[in-house]
Design a protein around this motif. Sequence first.
Motif, PDB file in Angstrom:
ATOM      1  N   ASP A 165       0.828  -1.207   0.000  1.00  0.00           N
ATOM      2  CA  ASP A 165       0.000   0.000   0.000  1.00  0.00           C
ATOM      3  C   ASP A 165       0.865   1.261   0.000  1.00  0.00           C
ATOM      4  OD1 ASP A 165      -2.194  -1.642   0.090  1.00  0.00           O
ATOM      5  OD2 ASP A 165      -2.714  -1.223   2.179  1.00  0.00           O
ATOM      6  N   ALA A 166       1.962   1.233   0.753  1.00  0.00           N
ATOM      7  CA  ALA A 166       2.856   2.390   0.808  1.00  0.00           C
ATOM      8  C   ALA A 166       3.520   2.632  -0.551  1.00  0.00           C
ATOM      9  CB  ALA A 166       3.915   2.187   1.887  1.00  0.00           C
ATOM     10  N   VAL A 167       3.869   1.554  -1.251  1.00  0.00           N
ATOM     11  CA  VAL A 167       4.425   1.694  -2.600  1.00  0.00           C
ATOM     12  C   VAL A 167       3.386   2.318  -3.519  1.00  0.00           C
ATOM     13  CG1 VAL A 167       5.292   0.442  -4.618  1.00  0.00           C
ATOM     14  CG2 VAL A 167       6.057  -0.209  -2.320  1.00  0.00           C
ATOM     15  N   ALA A 168       2.152   1.852  -3.422  1.00  0.00           N
ATOM     16  CA  ALA A 168       1.076   2.386  -4.267  1.00  0.00           C
ATOM     17  C   ALA A 168       0.810   3.869  -3.978  1.00  0.00           C
ATOM     18  CB  ALA A 168      -0.196   1.572  -4.060  1.00  0.00           C
ATOM     19  N   ARG A 169       0.980   4.279  -2.723  1.00  0.00           N
ATOM     20  CA  ARG A 169       0.768   5.692  -2.368  1.00  0.00           C
ATOM     21  C   ARG A 169       1.959   6.565  -2.716  1.00  0.00           C
ATOM     22  NH1 ARG A 169      -1.424   3.355   2.614  1.00  0.00           N
ATOM     23  NH2 ARG A 169       0.653   3.643   3.531  1.00  0.00           N
ATOM     24  N   GLY A 170       3.069   5.964  -3.141  1.00  0.00           N
ATOM     25  CA  GLY A 170       4.265   6.721  -3.465  1.00  0.00           C
ATOM     26  C   GLY A 170       5.154   6.997  -2.274  1.00  0.00           C
ATOM     27  N   GLU A 171       4.886   6.332  -1.138  1.00  0.00           N
ATOM     28  CA  GLU A 171       5.720   6.534   0.050  1.00  0.00           C
ATOM     29  C   GLU A 171       7.025   5.754  -0.024  1.00  0.00           C
ATOM     30  OE1 GLU A 171       3.766   6.858   4.063  1.00  0.00           O
ATOM     31  OE2 GLU A 171       2.161   5.804   2.997  1.00  0.00           O
ATOM     32  N   LEU A 172       7.043   4.681  -0.800  1.00  0.00           N
ATOM     33  CA  LEU A 172       8.222   3.829  -0.929  1.00  0.00           C
ATOM     34  C   LEU A 172       8.534   3.612  -2.401  1.00  0.00           C
ATOM     35  CD1 LEU A 172       7.580   1.049   1.779  1.00  0.00           C
ATOM     36  CD2 LEU A 172       9.097   3.028   1.934  1.00  0.00           C
ATOM     37  N   PRO A 173       9.805   3.374  -2.721  1.00  0.00           N
ATOM     38  CA  PRO A 173      10.169   3.134  -4.116  1.00  0.00           C
ATOM     39  C   PRO A 173       9.602   1.823  -4.642  1.00  0.00           C
ATOM     40  CG  PRO A 173      12.063   2.803  -2.674  1.00  0.00           C
ATOM     41  CD  PRO A 173      10.978   3.395  -1.837  1.00  0.00           C
ATOM     42  N   ALA A 174       9.316   1.794  -5.918  1.00  0.00           N
ATOM     43  CA  ALA A 174       8.860   0.558  -6.547  1.00  0.00           C
ATOM     44  C   ALA A 174       9.920  -0.522  -6.373  1.00  0.00           C
ATOM     45  CB  ALA A 174       8.588   0.799  -8.026  1.00  0.00           C
ATOM     46  N   GLY A 175       9.470  -1.758  -6.235  1.00  0.00           N
ATOM     47  CA  GLY A 175      10.400  -2.871  -6.074  1.00  0.00           C
ATOM     48  C   GLY A 175      10.774  -3.155  -4.635  1.00  0.00           C
ATOM     49  N   THR A 176      10.216  -2.378  -3.680  1.00  0.00           N
ATOM     50  CA  THR A 176      10.481  -2.645  -2.269  1.00  0.00           C
ATOM     51  C   THR A 176       9.902  -4.012  -1.896  1.00  0.00           C
ATOM     52  OG1 THR A 176      10.433  -0.289  -1.690  1.00  0.00           O
ATOM     53  CG2 THR A 176      10.051  -1.869   0.098  1.00  0.00           C
ATOM     54  N   GLU A 177      10.702  -4.824  -1.232  1.00  0.00           N
ATOM     55  CA  GLU A 177      10.278  -6.174  -0.873  1.00  0.00           C
ATOM     56  C   GLU A 177       9.465  -6.124   0.424  1.00  0.00           C
ATOM     57  OE1 GLU A 177      13.577  -8.805  -0.678  1.00  0.00           O
ATOM     58  OE2 GLU A 177      14.116  -8.552  -2.783  1.00  0.00           O
ATOM     59  N   PRO A 178       8.170  -6.407   0.354  1.00  0.00           N
ATOM     60  CA  PRO A 178       7.319  -6.286   1.553  1.00  0.00           C
ATOM     61  C   PRO A 178       7.770  -7.158   2.719  1.00  0.00           C
ATOM     62  CG  PRO A 178       5.971  -6.410  -0.424  1.00  0.00           C
ATOM     63  CD  PRO A 178       7.374  -6.718  -0.850  1.00  0.00           C
ATOM     64  N   ALA A 179       8.089  -8.424   2.442  1.00  0.00           N
ATOM     65  CA  ALA A 179       8.458  -9.322   3.537  1.00  0.00           C
ATOM     66  C   ALA A 179       9.715  -8.844   4.246  1.00  0.00           C
ATOM     67  CB  ALA A 179       8.650 -10.746   3.020  1.00  0.00           C
ATOM     68  N   ALA A 180      10.665  -8.321   3.491  1.00  0.00           N
ATOM     69  CA  ALA A 180      11.917  -7.851   4.094  1.00  0.00           C
ATOM     70  C   ALA A 180      11.661  -6.677   5.032  1.00  0.00           C
ATOM     71  CB  ALA A 180      12.904  -7.451   3.009  1.00  0.00           C
ATOM     72  N   VAL A 181      10.758  -5.802   4.651  1.00  0.00           N
ATOM     73  CA  VAL A 181      10.437  -4.655   5.501  1.00  0.00           C
ATOM     74  C   VAL A 181       9.771  -5.122   6.792  1.00  0.00           C
ATOM     75  CG1 VAL A 181       9.082  -2.534   5.681  1.00  0.00           C
ATOM     76  CG2 VAL A 181      10.237  -3.091   3.537  1.00  0.00           C
ATOM     77  N   VAL A 182       8.799  -6.010   6.673  1.00  0.00           N
ATOM     78  CA  VAL A 182       8.077  -6.488   7.857  1.00  0.00           C
ATOM     79  C   VAL A 182       9.026  -7.204   8.809  1.00  0.00           C
ATOM     80  CG1 VAL A 182       6.224  -7.986   8.668  1.00  0.00           C
ATOM     81  CG2 VAL A 182       5.908  -6.636   6.594  1.00  0.00           C
ATOM     82  N   ARG A 183       9.906  -8.043   8.262  1.00  0.00           N
ATOM     83  CA  ARG A 183      10.857  -8.750   9.128  1.00  0.00           C
ATOM     84  C   ARG A 183      11.802  -7.783   9.822  1.00  0.00           C
ATOM     85  NH1 ARG A 183      10.961 -12.602   4.733  1.00  0.00           N
ATOM     86  NH2 ARG A 183      12.835 -11.579   3.926  1.00  0.00           N
ATOM     87  N   ALA A 184      12.165  -6.704   9.134  1.00  0.00           N
ATOM     88  CA  ALA A 184      13.102  -5.744   9.721  1.00  0.00           C
ATOM     89  C   ALA A 184      12.512  -5.038  10.932  1.00  0.00           C
ATOM     90  CB  ALA A 184      13.529  -4.719   8.674  1.00  0.00           C
ATOM     91  N   VAL A 185      11.194  -4.890  10.967  1.00  0.00           N
ATOM     92  CA  VAL A 185      10.552  -4.251  12.126  1.00  0.00           C
ATOM     93  C   VAL A 185      10.715  -5.115  13.369  1.00  0.00           C
ATOM     94  CG1 VAL A 185       8.363  -3.499  13.114  1.00  0.00           C
ATOM     95  CG2 VAL A 185       8.877  -2.986  10.722  1.00  0.00           C
TER      96      VAL A 185
END
Length: 205
Positions: free
Chosen positions: A140-160
Motif C-alpha cells: 500500500d505504501a508503494v502504491a501511495r508513493g511513500e516507498l520506491p517501486a520494487g520494495t520487498e514487503p516481507a523484508a520490511v516487515v521482518r526488519a521491524v
Amino acid sequence: MAPEMSRPGGRTARVRSAVLAAAGDALIELGLPGLDLAELARRAGVGKTTVYRRWGSVPAVLEDLVTDMIETSAPRADTGSLDGDLLANAELVRSTLADPRQGPLLTALVCAAADDAGTARALRGFYDARTAVWEPCVTDAVARGELPAGTEPAAVVRAVSAPLYHQLLTRGTRPDTADAHRAAAATAAAARAGVFVSAGARRTS
C-alpha cells in the motif's frame, strides 16, 4: 507433519484448548526434553488415551500449538500511512514479547525448534503467515508513493520485528515502547532510502 485437526466446538475443542495450554506451560517450565504426552494429559486433566490418539507425539502437539497461534493472531492494522502501519506492527510484536506468558513461550519454541525439525517447520510457518498478513502495509505504501517501486514487503516487515526479537533472545530483556518506536522508525527510514528494493528492481531501474 501434525495430524489434521478438526475444529468443532464442544468437548473436542475444550480438550484441544486444555492440551495446548498445558503444552505451552510445560514447554516454558521443562523445555522440550522434559515433555511427554502423559505429562501433558495430566496437566490438561484429560485421558492419556485421548492425547495419544489425537496427537501421537510431543512434536505433533507443538505443531498444533503453533497452528493455534496462527489462528488466533491479531489482524494487521491499516492506519493509512507507512509510519503508522509499521509502528502498529512493532507495538504488536513488542506487546507479544513483553507478555509474561507469550514472551517465554516464543523463546521456548525457538529453543525447541533447534532440536526438532517439525517444530522448526511449524515455527517458520507461523512467522511466514504473520509476515504475509502485514505485507500489504508495504505494498500500500508503494502504491501511495511513500516507498520506491520494487520494495520487498516481507523484508520490511521482518526488519521491524528483528531487533525486538534480538533483544529478547540475546539479552533476555523484554522490549519496551521506546524500542518499538525505534524499530519502526529505523525500518521506515531504511525503506524510504531504498534499502529493501529487490536486486531485480535495481537492475531494471
